[in-house]
Design an enzyme around this catalytic site. Structure first.
Site, PDB file in Angstrom:
ATOM      1  NE  ARG A  10      18.737  31.432 -18.102  1.00  0.00           N
ATOM      2  CZ  ARG A  10      18.414  32.702 -17.872  1.00  0.00           C
ATOM      3  NH1 ARG A  10      17.510  33.301 -18.618  1.00  0.00           N
ATOM      4  NH2 ARG A  10      18.980  33.358 -16.894  1.00  0.00           N
ATOM      5  CE  LYS A  28      28.675  12.286 -26.853  1.00  0.00           C
ATOM      6  NZ  LYS A  28      29.801  11.343 -26.911  1.00  0.00           N
ATOM      7  CD  GLU A  78      33.852   8.872 -36.258  1.00  0.00           C
ATOM      8  OE1 GLU A  78      33.339   7.890 -35.675  1.00  0.00           O
ATOM      9  OE2 GLU A  78      34.530   9.728 -35.663  1.00  0.00           O
ATOM     10  CE  LYS A 133      25.758  10.215 -32.873  1.00  0.00           C
ATOM     11  NZ  LYS A 133      26.828  11.173 -33.049  1.00  0.00           N
ATOM     12  CD  GLU A 186      29.493   9.051 -24.197  1.00  0.00           C
ATOM     13  OE1 GLU A 186      29.236   9.775 -25.176  1.00  0.00           O
ATOM     14  OE2 GLU A 186      30.631   8.750 -23.860  1.00  0.00           O
ATOM     15  NE  ARG A 192      25.896  10.192 -27.912  1.00  0.00           N
ATOM     16  CZ  ARG A 192      25.277  11.276 -28.317  1.00  0.00           C
ATOM     17  NH1 ARG A 192      24.164  11.663 -27.749  1.00  0.00           N
ATOM     18  NH2 ARG A 192      25.776  11.993 -29.312  1.00  0.00           N
ATOM     19  CG  ASN A 244      33.044   7.590 -27.442  1.00  0.00           C
ATOM     20  OD1 ASN A 244      32.868   8.456 -28.302  1.00  0.00           O
ATOM     21  ND2 ASN A 244      32.473   7.635 -26.255  1.00  0.00           N
ATOM     22  CG  HIS A 296      36.296   7.811 -30.990  1.00  0.00           C
ATOM     23  ND1 HIS A 296      35.907   6.820 -31.858  1.00  0.00           N
ATOM     24  CD2 HIS A 296      35.809   8.968 -31.504  1.00  0.00           C
ATOM     25  CE1 HIS A 296      35.209   7.360 -32.839  1.00  0.00           C
ATOM     26  NE2 HIS A 296      35.141   8.661 -32.659  1.00  0.00           N
ATOM     27  CG  HIS A 318      39.586  11.392 -28.242  1.00  0.00           C
ATOM     28  ND1 HIS A 318      38.485  11.167 -27.454  1.00  0.00           N
ATOM     29  CD2 HIS A 318      39.091  11.756 -29.449  1.00  0.00           C
ATOM     30  CE1 HIS A 318      37.383  11.397 -28.158  1.00  0.00           C
ATOM     31  NE2 HIS A 318      37.724  11.753 -29.369  1.00  0.00           N
ATOM     32  CG  HIS A 357      37.692  12.829 -35.178  1.00  0.00           C
ATOM     33  ND1 HIS A 357      38.113  12.661 -33.881  1.00  0.00           N
ATOM     34  CD2 HIS A 357      36.509  12.167 -35.267  1.00  0.00           C
ATOM     35  CE1 HIS A 357      37.228  11.945 -33.216  1.00  0.00           C
ATOM     36  NE2 HIS A 357      36.243  11.620 -34.046  1.00  0.00           N
TER      37      HIS A 357
HETATM   38  P1  NAD Z   1      35.754  19.758 -40.527  1.00  0.00           P
HETATM   39  O1  NAD Z   1      34.501  20.368 -40.051  1.00  0.00           O
HETATM   40  O2  NAD Z   1      37.023  20.424 -40.136  1.00  0.00           O
HETATM   41  O3  NAD Z   1      35.692  19.636 -42.109  1.00  0.00           O
HETATM   42  C1  NAD Z   1      36.803  19.092 -42.791  1.00  0.00           C
HETATM   43  C2  NAD Z   1      37.267  19.997 -43.939  1.00  0.00           C
HETATM   44  O4  NAD Z   1      36.333  19.853 -44.999  1.00  0.00           O
HETATM   45  C3  NAD Z   1      37.298  21.461 -43.601  1.00  0.00           C
HETATM   46  O5  NAD Z   1      38.411  22.050 -44.240  1.00  0.00           O
HETATM   47  C4  NAD Z   1      36.003  21.988 -44.208  1.00  0.00           C
HETATM   48  O6  NAD Z   1      36.059  23.349 -44.528  1.00  0.00           O
HETATM   49  C5  NAD Z   1      35.915  21.144 -45.435  1.00  0.00           C
HETATM   50  N1  NAD Z   1      34.584  20.955 -46.013  1.00  0.00           N
HETATM   51  C6  NAD Z   1      33.405  20.807 -45.366  1.00  0.00           C
HETATM   52  N2  NAD Z   1      32.451  20.501 -46.235  1.00  0.00           N
HETATM   53  C7  NAD Z   1      33.015  20.456 -47.449  1.00  0.00           C
HETATM   54  C8  NAD Z   1      32.539  20.161 -48.749  1.00  0.00           C
HETATM   55  N3  NAD Z   1      31.284  19.783 -48.968  1.00  0.00           N
HETATM   56  N4  NAD Z   1      33.400  20.219 -49.789  1.00  0.00           N
HETATM   57  C9  NAD Z   1      34.710  20.544 -49.580  1.00  0.00           C
HETATM   58  N5  NAD Z   1      35.226  20.802 -48.376  1.00  0.00           N
HETATM   59  C10 NAD Z   1      34.379  20.758 -47.322  1.00  0.00           C
HETATM   60  O7  NAD Z   1      35.892  18.241 -40.057  1.00  0.00           O
HETATM   61  P2  NAD Z   1      34.846  17.018 -39.925  1.00  0.00           P
HETATM   62  O8  NAD Z   1      35.624  15.810 -40.208  1.00  0.00           O
HETATM   63  O9  NAD Z   1      33.604  17.292 -40.674  1.00  0.00           O
HETATM   64  O10 NAD Z   1      34.469  17.059 -38.377  1.00  0.00           O
HETATM   65  C11 NAD Z   1      35.442  16.839 -37.390  1.00  0.00           C
HETATM   66  C12 NAD Z   1      34.932  17.443 -36.097  1.00  0.00           C
HETATM   67  O11 NAD Z   1      33.725  16.767 -35.726  1.00  0.00           O
HETATM   68  C13 NAD Z   1      35.887  17.263 -34.935  1.00  0.00           C
HETATM   69  O12 NAD Z   1      35.962  18.491 -34.246  1.00  0.00           O
HETATM   70  C14 NAD Z   1      35.228  16.211 -34.057  1.00  0.00           C
HETATM   71  O13 NAD Z   1      35.509  16.375 -32.700  1.00  0.00           O
HETATM   72  C15 NAD Z   1      33.776  16.465 -34.342  1.00  0.00           C
HETATM   73  N6  NAD Z   1      32.897  15.314 -34.112  1.00  0.00           N
HETATM   74  C16 NAD Z   1      31.779  15.521 -33.388  1.00  0.00           C
HETATM   75  C17 NAD Z   1      30.905  14.476 -33.167  1.00  0.00           C
HETATM   76  C18 NAD Z   1      29.625  14.730 -32.422  1.00  0.00           C
HETATM   77  O14 NAD Z   1      28.918  13.768 -32.095  1.00  0.00           O
HETATM   78  N7  NAD Z   1      29.270  15.974 -32.169  1.00  0.00           N
HETATM   79  C19 NAD Z   1      31.166  13.208 -33.707  1.00  0.00           C
HETATM   80  C20 NAD Z   1      32.333  13.018 -34.448  1.00  0.00           C
HETATM   81  C21 NAD Z   1      33.195  14.099 -34.650  1.00  0.00           C
HETATM   82  N1  GLY Z   2      30.366  10.559 -31.828  1.00  0.00           N
HETATM   83  C1  GLY Z   2      30.099  10.013 -30.535  1.00  0.00           C
HETATM   84  C2  GLY Z   2      28.757  10.348 -30.031  1.00  0.00           C
HETATM   85  O1  GLY Z   2      27.982  11.027 -30.667  1.00  0.00           O
HETATM   86  O2  GLY Z   2      28.422   9.926 -28.944  1.00  0.00           O
END
Ligand code: NAD
Ligand code: GLY
Length: 361
Positions: free
Chosen positions: A118, A140, A182, A231, A241, A245, A249, A252, A256, A269
């Site tokens: 939990r 998120k 972003e 943010k 949201e 919030r 997006n 986005h 998406h 992304h």
């Molecule tokens: P990712 O986590 O896939 O990382 C991108 C690539 O970089 C991967 O191959 C990873 O192994 C590599 N990597 C990570 N750190 C590294 C480093 N320091 N040096 C070399 N390589 C490295 O992608 P991302 O762009 O970090 O994140 C995308 C994800 O985030 C998506 O799933 C998206 O939906 C999510 N997201 C979430 C939120 C949220 O608010 N929670 C907001 C925006 C995006």
């Molecule tokens: N990346 C969108 C959010 O955190 O709401």
């Protein structure tokens, strides 16, 4: 050292610090032990990040689970691997999960932390630019379902975010630009973020683009902290949201659909987001929400950072629209858009005609 405080509903329980510094990973446990009372940790990372930074996080109290790399693994199977491991090592309620990696690792590990027994403490150590400016803060956490991205998840705030900007030196150009998409998003929505301060992020990005593209560490520290402050200003006012919030997006809604129609394989992304921002700026210009001068300045900024603005696919308009309608942000079948309306300002709209929405596709 930059230290920011996220204050969600201003309670002790939901407030947490973000530290932004070079080489902070070298003494990560000093921070971790200060902000959680956990005795043991389960560190979640992937093979690539582990080979680069895993050594720095090794500790007698920390078990490590190395996941395969990629968005394709942000799913329930991977979530189950984390939960299995937590049960196998008898992780207790007072212990914690640490996410070391990009947004995929942070979202998946954070969701596991939110449901294991939990909810146990969770620490974000973001290592991509996207994760440092966006996904590691705000709570998120989610995994994807075959019918849609981030379909299963929670709002679950970490206890601490440690952003080590030196990790960005190993990030390849494509992933760095993914994060920049972003970053530019915040510049286009800055006024609507209702921050206490005018950060002039648009101007900062315009005048420091060489330093940023060359990863100048002082400038990057400033940049990441501005994004985190913007943010947090939004999340502090609307954690779940309910309204405000949604402005995060921006771009986005198109993004998406592009990601989904290309099976999350072709575009990162951030690439989909920069294409999505270009599409919404085009729509806003065509529908006279914004002036040609503002349109040109935004497109120039996107181009200055050499972000992706085009796709090669010949999307079917009907299928594109249907895909947009299946997004989880759709209410009563109306597609919600974050629409640019004037300089650095956006508003939420859901009454745009279908023909106009897919007109530019
Ligand atoms: P990712 O986590 O896939 O990382 C991108 C690539 O970089 C991967 O191959 C990873 O192994 C590599 N990597 C990570 N750190 C590294 C480093 N320091 N040096 C070399 N390589 C490295 O992608 P991302 O762009 O970090 O994140 C995308 C994800 O985030 C998506 O799933 C998206 O939906 C999510 N997201 C979430 C939120 C949220 O608010 N929670 C907001 C925006 C995006
Ligand atoms: N990346 C969108 C959010 O955190 O709401």
């Amino acid at each position: 050292m930059k230290e920011l405080q996220i204050k969600i509903n201003a309670t002790q329980e939901t407030s947490y610090p973000i530290f932004i510094e070079e080489n902070i990973l070298n003494n990560a446990y000093e921070y971790i032990n200060k902000y959680t009372k956990a005795n043991r940790f389960l560190l979640i990372t992937n093979d690539k990040v582990y080979s680069l930074y895993g050594e720095k996080l090794k500790n007698k109290n920390t078990e490590i689970l190395i996941l395969p790399d990629g968005e394709a693994y942000k799913n329930m199977d991977t979530l189950n691997l984390i939960i299995d491991k937590a049960i196998e090592i008898k992780l207790e309620r007072t212990d914690a999960i640490i996410a070391l990696g990009g947004g995929v690792t942070g979202d998946t590990a954070g969701f596991a932390a939110s449901i294991y027994q939990r909810g146990i403490d969770f620490i974000q150590i973001p290592t991509t630019l996207l994760a440092q400016v966006d996904s590691s803060i705000g709570g998120k956490v989610a995994v994807n379902h075959k019918y849609g991205k981030n379909m299963i998840g929670s709002f679950y705030q970490p206890k601490l975010v440690l952003a080590d900007i030196s990790t960005l030196n190993t990030l390849d150009e494509r992933q760095f630009k993914t994060g920049l998409a972003e970053v530019l998003k915040y510049a286009f929505i800055e006024k609507s973020c209702l921050a206490d301060k005018d950060y002039k992020l648009f101007e900062f990005l315009d005048s420091n683009h060489n330093e940023i593209l060359n990863k100048n560490s002082a400038i990057l520290k400033e940049l990441i902290s501005i994004c985190c402050e913007l943010k947090s200003s939004v999340v502090n006012k609307d954690e779940k949201e309910k309204g405000l919030r949604s402005i995060l997006n921006f771009g986005h809604t198109y993004a998406h659909a592009i990601e989904k129609l290309t099976n999350y394989e072709k575009y990162t992304h951030g690439e989909a987001v920069s294409i999505g921002m270009r599409l919404i700026f085009d729509l806003a210009l065509k529908e006279k929400f914004i002036s040609i001068e503002y349109y040109n300045s935004c497109i120039n900024l996107i181009n200055k950072y050499r972000l992706k603005t085009d796709y090669e696919e010949n999307f079917d308009k009907e299928q594109f629209y249907k895909t947009m309608q299946s997004d989880k942000k759709v209410k009563n079948s109306n597609i919600n858009f974050v629409m640019p309306i004037k300089e650095k300002e956006v508003k939420l709209t859901n009454n745009i005609d279908k023909k106009i929405i897919v007109g530019g596709i």
